[in-house]
Design an enzyme around this catalytic site. Structure first.
Site, PDB file in Angstrom:
ATOM      1  NE  ARG A  18      35.331   7.154  43.099  1.00  0.00           N
ATOM      2  CZ  ARG A  18      36.146   8.180  42.884  1.00  0.00           C
ATOM      3  NH1 ARG A  18      36.462   9.002  43.859  1.00  0.00           N
ATOM      4  NH2 ARG A  18      36.658   8.399  41.698  1.00  0.00           N
ATOM      5  CB  CYS A  19      31.023   7.640  49.532  1.00  0.00           C
ATOM      6  SG  CYS A  19      29.898   7.898  50.890  1.00  0.00           S
ATOM      7  N   PRO A  20      32.486   5.594  51.833  1.00  0.00           N
ATOM      8  CG  PRO A  20      32.241   4.533  53.943  1.00  0.00           C
ATOM      9  CD  PRO A  20      32.283   4.268  52.439  1.00  0.00           C
ATOM     10  CG  ASP A  45      33.329   9.988  46.274  1.00  0.00           C
ATOM     11  OD1 ASP A  45      32.477   9.998  45.357  1.00  0.00           O
ATOM     12  OD2 ASP A  45      33.166   9.368  47.336  1.00  0.00           O
TER      13      ASP A  45
END
Length: 81
Positions: A18-20, A45
């Protein structure tokens, strides 16, 4: 899947991240590549649909192809100079 994806010289599996994290991994991988080489990124994502094109534009890489209609998403980028 687009035939262009099969020509990638490098591959990065960012599934489950997931981000980042996906963009951080892309940046690290691209640093190790020579200019003009290509990277296939596979991610799930939803933020990558925004982050990867933005990363390419900001870092002067080329987004050759992307498939984001369903997961997993696929991106093919070419490292800039």
């Amino acid at each position: 899947m687009n035939d262009a994806f099969s020509t990638a010289q490098h591959r990065l599996d960012a599934l489950g991240l997931r981000c980042p994290e996906p963009v951080m991994m892309v940046r690290k991988t691209v640093r190790q590549m020579a200019a003009g080489e290509t990277l296939l990124i596979i991610a799930d994502d939803p933020a990558t649909t925004r982050d990867i094109p933005s990363f390419c534009e900001f870092m002067d890489h080329t987004l050759i192809a992307s498939e984001t209609t369903q997961t997993p998403y696929h991106y093919l980028i070419k490292k800039g100079l």
